[in-house]
Design a protein around this motif. Structure first.
Motif, PDB file in Angstrom:
ATOM      1  N   GLU A   1       0.868  -1.173   0.000  1.00 38.36           N
ATOM      2  CA  GLU A   1       0.000   0.000   0.000  1.00 38.36           C
ATOM      3  C   GLU A   1       0.908   1.226   0.000  1.00 38.36           C
ATOM      4  N   VAL A   2       0.842   1.985  -1.080  1.00 39.85           N
ATOM      5  CA  VAL A   2       1.797   3.060  -1.320  1.00 39.85           C
ATOM      6  C   VAL A   2       1.061   4.389  -1.418  1.00 39.85           C
ATOM      7  N   THR A   3       1.532   5.368  -0.672  1.00 46.66           N
ATOM      8  CA  THR A   3       1.013   6.723  -0.760  1.00 46.66           C
ATOM      9  C   THR A   3       2.063   7.603  -1.417  1.00 46.66           C
ATOM     10  N   VAL A   4       1.680   8.229  -2.532  1.00 45.57           N
ATOM     11  CA  VAL A   4       2.615   9.072  -3.287  1.00 45.57           C
ATOM     12  C   VAL A   4       2.156  10.524  -3.216  1.00 45.57           C
ATOM     13  N   LEU A   5       3.077  11.416  -3.465  1.00 45.85           N
ATOM     14  CA  LEU A   5       2.808  12.854  -3.435  1.00 45.85           C
ATOM     15  C   LEU A   5       2.200  13.278  -4.763  1.00 45.85           C
ATOM     16  N   GLY A   6       1.049  13.952  -4.693  1.00 51.03           N
ATOM     17  CA  GLY A   6       0.400  14.453  -5.898  1.00 51.03           C
ATOM     18  C   GLY A   6      -0.744  13.566  -6.352  1.00 51.03           C
ATOM     19  N   ARG A   7      -1.579  14.091  -7.204  1.00 46.42           N
ATOM     20  CA  ARG A   7      -2.695  13.351  -7.794  1.00 46.42           C
ATOM     21  C   ARG A   7      -2.171  12.631  -9.041  1.00 46.42           C
ATOM     22  N   ILE A   8      -1.961  11.350  -8.920  1.00 37.20           N
ATOM     23  CA  ILE A   8      -1.340  10.593  -9.993  1.00 37.20           C
ATOM     24  C   ILE A   8      -2.297  10.469 -11.173  1.00 37.20           C
TER      25      ILE A   8
END
Length: 313
Positions: free
Chosen positions: A137-144
């Motif tokens: 489960e990965v949370t990335v910066l920005g609206r991918i």
């Protein structure tokens, strides 16, 4: 007992996996009958005395299988490396005997880590050729964007080659962050973080929620527990059975044309008069006449001129 490779014996003894055993041998920490071992050496434990870090190898060791929720900042290793001050996953489990992690998880990441002394099982679950799936489960910066997700799912070119395809499910997509569920079979060093940086969406948090057939569940960070007998049996069945691996991640070798013909059902032979005749192709250009005899080359005339006699020195 039979003569076997040192890596296999060390793995059976539950000291390390086979790949980690190779590193122990390279570091000079393994001896056979008092002599330093090298890669390629074999031994018979019923005759030879094999020691790792001075401790004699014993095969009949009870197997241990533990699920750990690794907190962030803890190193996935048994012993800390040179000048390493951070805690290791082995420090979190106060049990005696050999115990090591199956695979690796970055210190900046958290989640499920399997701790065991079963080297063969660890090899089956972590070696790239077996392609066993893990879920993060990965949370990335920005609206991918959808375009970035499509590129990620097909594979991204990194400095060490293109990654294998992955399955991506969007759990949440907001203005400033996106949370993804990524299922993958590869395990390169910091692979998810490197791919996310390449696509322009740095990772904020990374949690491994599933490893093979195991699920993290409600285990809190820093907590651990023994696997149940059912969990161990299911895990071994998955590790040693290729058919339980998701079809999307299995890369089967290409079959040869001859093998395809042999596997196809036999067709009844047709009679000559039943076979369809091919229509003759119209020829646009006349064919050149076939040369039946090669042109003869003119023979060279023999050199009849006499050479002058050689002078004696």
């Amino acid at each position: 007992m039979a003569v076997e490779r040192l890596q296999k014996l060390i793995s059976k003894a539950g000291i390390a996996s086979r790949r980690e055993a190779e590193e122990l041998i390279k570091q000079g920490r393994v001896t056979i009958n008092g002599k330093r071992a090298v890669l390629g050496d074999r031994a018979d434990l019923s005759v030879d005395e094999v020691r790792v870090d001075g401790e004699r190898l014993k095969i009949n060791t009870p197997r241990i299988y533990i699920m750990l929720n690794k907190p962030m900042g803890v190193v996935t290793a048994v012993t800390p490396q040179h000048q390493e001050t951070r805690q290791t996953v082995r420090d979190l489990i106060p049990l005696e005997g050999h115990l090591y992690p199956a695979g690796r998880l970055d210190a900046d990441s958290e989640g499920l880590v399997l701790m065991t002394n079963d080297g063969d099982l660890a090899e089956r679950l972590t070696h790239p050729r077996y392609q066993k799936a893990k879920v993060y489960e990965v949370t990335v910066l920005g609206r991918i964007s959808d375009e970035a997700l499509e590129i990620w799912s097909r594979g991204v070119m990194l400095d060490d080659g293109k990654t294998l395809p992955v399955q991506i499910k969007v759990l949440r997509r907001e203005a400033h962050s996106s949370t993804l569920q990524i299922t993958m079979t590869e395990g390169r060093k910091r692979q998810i973080r490197r791919v996310a940086n390449t696509l322009g969406y740095p990772v904020q948090r990374l949690v491994r929620t599933h490893f093979a057939t195991l699920a993290l569940g409600d285990l809190k960070p820093g907590q651990w527990r023994h696997l149940t007998e059912t969990e161990v049996a299911t895990l071994k069945a998955f590790a040693y059975s290729l058919s339980m691996t998701p079809k999307r991640f299995v890369q089967r070798p290409a079959r040869r044309l001859g093998a395809l013909r042999r596997s196809a059902p036999a067709q009844p032979a047709q009679k000559r008069e039943d076979r369809p005749t091919r229509p003759a192709k119209p020829s646009s250009k006349p064919r050149p006449e076939r040369i039946t005899q090669r042109p003869t080359k003119p023979r060279r005339k023999p050199n009849t001129a006499k050479r002058p006699p050689r002078r004696r020195k």
